[in-house]
Design an enzyme around this catalytic site. Structure first.
Site, PDB file in Angstrom:
ATOM      1  CG  PHE A 124      34.393  44.713  39.917  1.00 60.86           C
ATOM      2  CD1 PHE A 124      35.469  43.804  40.068  1.00 60.86           C
ATOM      3  CD2 PHE A 124      33.911  45.731  41.073  1.00 60.86           C
ATOM      4  CE1 PHE A 124      36.338  43.758  41.279  1.00 60.86           C
ATOM      5  CE2 PHE A 124      34.642  45.319  42.078  1.00 60.86           C
ATOM      6  CZ  PHE A 124      35.802  44.623  42.371  1.00 60.86           C
ATOM      7  CG  ASP A 194      34.990  49.436  35.416  1.00 62.45           C
ATOM      8  OD1 ASP A 194      36.461  49.777  35.517  1.00 62.45           O
ATOM      9  OD2 ASP A 194      34.387  49.379  36.408  1.00 62.45           O
ATOM     10  CE1 TYR A 217      41.270  48.960  44.115  1.00 60.94           C
ATOM     11  CE2 TYR A 217      40.452  51.304  44.212  1.00 60.94           C
ATOM     12  CZ  TYR A 217      40.095  50.040  43.990  1.00 60.94           C
ATOM     13  OH  TYR A 217      38.879  49.654  43.962  1.00 60.94           O
ATOM     14  CE  LYS A 218      40.677  46.566  41.146  1.00 64.26           C
ATOM     15  NZ  LYS A 218      39.522  46.672  40.675  1.00 64.26           N
TER      16      LYS A 218
HETATM   17  C1  LIG Z   1      38.399  47.216  41.308  1.00 66.03           C
HETATM   18  C2  LIG Z   1      37.368  47.555  40.461  1.00 66.03           C
HETATM   19  C3  LIG Z   1      36.227  48.386  40.900  1.00 66.03           C
HETATM   20  C4  LIG Z   1      36.483  49.182  42.243  1.00 66.03           C
HETATM   21  O1  LIG Z   1      35.455  49.968  42.440  1.00 66.03           O
HETATM   22  P1  LIG Z   1      35.630  51.062  43.806  1.00 66.03           P
HETATM   23  O2  LIG Z   1      34.486  51.938  43.658  1.00 66.03           O
HETATM   24  O3  LIG Z   1      36.804  52.089  43.257  1.00 66.03           O
HETATM   25  O4  LIG Z   1      35.889  50.429  44.950  1.00 66.03           O
HETATM   26  C5  LIG Z   1      35.181  48.777  40.004  1.00 66.03           C
HETATM   27  N1  LIG Z   1      35.087  48.124  38.690  1.00 66.03           N
HETATM   28  C6  LIG Z   1      36.005  47.295  38.311  1.00 66.03           C
HETATM   29  C7  LIG Z   1      35.593  46.440  37.204  1.00 66.03           C
HETATM   30  C8  LIG Z   1      36.973  46.863  39.126  1.00 66.03           C
HETATM   31  O5  LIG Z   1      37.981  45.851  38.746  1.00 66.03           O
END
Ligand SMILES: *Cc1c(COP(=O)(O)O)cnc(C)c1O
Length: 393
Positions: A124, A194, A217-218
């Site tokens: 990500f 992650d 939140y997912k």
């Molecule tokens: C959704 C997601 C995030 C989101 O990071 P935030 O700091 O909580 O906005 C980070 N890493 C991955 C792999 C994700 O899918």
């Protein structure tokens, strides 16, 4: 050919089908975006009223009286049960991004003689940004593992830590956490996983993992901007994290002039946490009392299998290609397709009552959250997809 009738029969036999009643979803929508923002649970909706009343009635007394003070740890215990972690090794706080900053720095402090941070190319973007920023400040090298290259090939004894996404958000590929962690440890490297795209839908065992972070939140349905979590293996909990703040102090109310970290996972707290939001997350986790992650995973694999099979059977010749692994054991709870007209197809689908999403330039993503997506939803979604692609040929 799988018929709509067959899909309905799968729903009849689905032991998790009743969980959908624990969620509030519009009747005219097939929601396949739970991998970006999970649905609202009935319990979270009720809790929203409760927490507002607690604030009104208890005022500052709510920190103790309503359990706000311990909430990062009590909610953390619930998440620990879902991600296969020691219950005292998880705390809910901040964002995934901030928690990555903490854990990567802590890992680097534990390997002061090593110069390299490894990250997977498919990760990500926020993970990449945090790692690049840390490397720049500390004068370290970032080694990006190209998609498709086994991480093992990029690891040697110069690597301090690897930052890896358990499920690739574009392709849905699921990495073998146990094998990769063992390889990294074999060369003395640490790992930060992650879990944002796997927590709640893929069973896992963190007992040998050094650090992990993830958002809530997912698939965990915490709500927009719900706080993230951080896991630190008990063997590393003596190390300090790089954002000392008063909530992570051993005695916050001593108001001491010097920082002394709490002798527990609480040291990963920074400042005051978003309690309203955390209460909704805590409420949403209640759903996991009714279903274990193994059963959720079994349904998830069957949902994604059905989706792919229907695309093969019913969308042949429409220019749609399945990307990512075809073996369910190597896939998260998502199906990704490629099409040259991905954006207009996505928009057409929304008009037909199917909410997926897309990633530029040409990827359509469908997150199949097993807690509230049914087999007939999958059938209807692929049927809509067939029309949508037809309309955009
Ligand atoms: C959704 C997601 C995030 C989101 O990071 P935030 O700091 O909580 O906005 C980070 N890493 C991955 C792999 C994700 O899918």
């Amino acid at each position: 050919m799988v018929s709509r009738q067959d899909a309905l029969a799968l729903d009849d036999a689905d032991v998790l089908a009743g969980l959908r009643d624990l969620f509030v979803l519009p009747d005219d929508l097939i929601y396949l975006d739970g991998n970006s923002l999970g649905a609202q649970s009935v319990r979270a909706a009720d809790t929203a009223d409760e927490v507002i009343a607690e604030w009104r009635e208890q005022l500052i007394g709510g920190w103790q009286g309503a359990g706000w003070w311990d909430l990062p740890v009590t909610a953390g215990r619930k998440i620990a049960g879902i991600i296969g972690a020691d219950p005292d090794a998880v705390v809910v706080c901040d964002t995934t991004t901030v928690n990555l900053f903490k854990t990567v720095n802590t890992a680097l402090d534990l390997r002061p003689d090593r110069r390299v941070i490894v990250i997977d190319e498919g990760g990500f973007p926020t993970d990449q940004y945090v790692v690049d920023g840390i490397a720049e400040r500390r004068g370290l090298e970032v080694r990006v593992v190209p998609t498709g290259t086994p991480i093992e090939e990029e690891v040697d004894d110069s690597v301090a830590v690897a930052v890896l996404g358990h499920v690739d958000f574009r392709t849905a590929e699921l990495l073998d956490m146990a094998a990769i962690t063992a390889t990294l440890h074999g060369s003395g490297s640490l790992v930060v996983w992650d879990l944002s795209h796997s927590a709640g839908v893929v069973p896992m065992d963190l007992s040998s993992v050094d650090f992990a972070v993830g958002c809530t939140y997912k698939y965990l349905n915490g709500g927009p901007g719900a706080p993230a979590y951080v896991y630190v293996h008990p063997r590393h909990q003596g190390a300090e994290q790089p954002i000392p703040g008063w909530l992570g102090h051993a005695e916050p109310f001593e108001m001491a002039s010097r920082y002394e970290p709490a002798p527990s996972i609480r040291r990963y707290l920074t400042g005051t946490q978003p309690i309203l939001s955390m209460r909704l997350l805590d409420a949403a986790l209640h759903v996991y009392e009714a279903a274990d992650v193994e059963a959720i995973r079994a349904k998830s694999s069957r949902l994604t299998d059905l989706f792919i099979r229907l695309v093969d059977e019913r969308c042949d010749g429409l220019g749609l290609g399945v990307i990512g692994p075809r073996e369910p054991s190597r896939r998260g709870s998502q199906v990704s397709l490629r099409h040259a007209n991905a954006v207009p197809i996505f928009e057409e689908l929304v008009g037909l009552g199917v909410r997926g999403d897309f990633r530029r330039p040409d990827i359509l993503r469908f997150g199949l959250a097993p807690l509230y997506v049914s087999f007939v939803d999958v059938w209807d979604a692929v049927d809509a997809l067939r029309s949508a692609v037809g309309a955009r040929m």
